[in-house]
Design an enzyme around this catalytic site. Sequence first.
Site, PDB file in Angstrom:
ATOM      1  N   GLU A   1      -2.994  -9.061   3.662  1.00 46.10           N
ATOM      2  CA  GLU A   1      -3.279  -9.502   5.102  1.00 46.10           C
ATOM      3  C   GLU A   1      -4.498  -9.283   5.686  1.00 46.10           C
ATOM      4  O   GLU A   1      -4.727  -9.827   6.790  1.00 46.10           O
ATOM      5  CB  GLU A   1      -2.073  -8.687   5.909  1.00 46.10           C
ATOM      6  CG  GLU A   1      -2.129  -7.519   6.335  1.00 46.10           C
ATOM      7  CD  GLU A   1      -1.991  -6.307   5.430  1.00 46.10           C
ATOM      8  OE1 GLU A   1      -2.044  -5.174   5.683  1.00 46.10           O
ATOM      9  OE2 GLU A   1      -1.814  -6.755   4.061  1.00 46.10           O
TER      10      GLU A   1
ATOM     11  N   CYS B   1       0.847  -1.302   0.033  1.00 44.31           N
ATOM     12  CA  CYS B   1      -0.083   0.007   0.052  1.00 44.31           C
ATOM     13  C   CYS B   1       0.773   1.254   0.011  1.00 44.31           C
ATOM     14  O   CYS B   1       1.676   1.364  -0.914  1.00 44.31           O
ATOM     15  CB  CYS B   1      -1.015  -0.067   1.141  1.00 44.31           C
ATOM     16  SG  CYS B   1      -2.306   0.992   0.911  1.00 44.31           S
TER      17      CYS B   1
ATOM     18  N   HIS C   1      -3.751  -4.734   0.331  1.00 50.25           N
ATOM     19  CA  HIS C   1      -3.656  -5.262   1.524  1.00 50.25           C
ATOM     20  C   HIS C   1      -3.979  -6.650   1.737  1.00 50.25           C
ATOM     21  O   HIS C   1      -5.061  -7.188   2.431  1.00 50.25           O
ATOM     22  CB  HIS C   1      -4.563  -4.492   2.811  1.00 50.25           C
ATOM     23  CG  HIS C   1      -4.094  -3.187   3.284  1.00 50.25           C
ATOM     24  ND1 HIS C   1      -3.031  -2.900   3.954  1.00 50.25           N
ATOM     25  CD2 HIS C   1      -4.505  -2.091   2.573  1.00 50.25           C
ATOM     26  CE1 HIS C   1      -2.777  -1.516   4.085  1.00 50.25           C
ATOM     27  NE2 HIS C   1      -3.740  -1.106   3.341  1.00 50.25           N
TER      28      HIS C   1
END
Length: 276
Positions: A220, A130, A218
């Site tokens: 995760e 990001c 993202h």
Amino acid sequence: MTVQLNNGFLKHQHADTGSTGRSVKLLVVNLMPNKLETERQFVRLFNHLSMDVDVTFLRMASHHSKHVPESKLEQAYATLADIEDAYFDGMVITGAPVEELPYEDVDYWSEFKTLLDWRRNHVRESILECWAAQAGVYVDFGISKQVLPKKLFGIYRCEIDEETELTAGFDQLSMPQSRHATLGHINDPQLEVLASDPEAGPVVLASDQTRSTYISGHPEYETNTLFNEFRRDREKGKPIQIPKNYFRANEPANTWQADSIHLYDNWVHSLKKVRV
């Protein structure tokens, strides 16, 4: 698999799930305000990998957190000065909610650049996510970000533009996006776009020169992360739209986790291969 935590807030709370006998040494630079949440997200992601990982968490010494007491942060996280002579198989740098600021106005900008210089001799391969991806592309290639008229927010299923070791086994790649800027068109021959979306732009980029992968989203994120961000922004009166491609039967649907595990699994396995 086994996630060995050398430090962090979860060090004494995490249980192993079984060892493979093969491990990679990772440095995770946590730039997000909610350190515990982000730490948990990465530990859960790493727990699904088919290789053991040995994780050290790093913070920016030049940044004073508003969300975590400095005394606790100093106890839980290392700084670059603490590990400057160490070597890692891989490094992950998280995003940060500073996209709308000029890079030079970010209080840890000088330290961030020092970290990128340091990685060249101390880290085999890096992933920047990001904001860190945008900032890394700017430092490494001089390519500026483009601030978007409204937040890019939702789940985007990207086309695979190049078949590489990292994208092996993918037909498409789902990725959560939550950002106010994009990289636009990439025309540097030393920076390759591996996955992209017409609206989200370049999503996964890689460079042999810097031994780095730049991910605009993202991977995760947990199932409810985007919903929590939507609710937070709405409560603060910020302009925010419902995350795209996220809800099914009015409930958040995690359609990216398998792809995130696959992507990171490809990466950690590549870290142990002998380069010729």
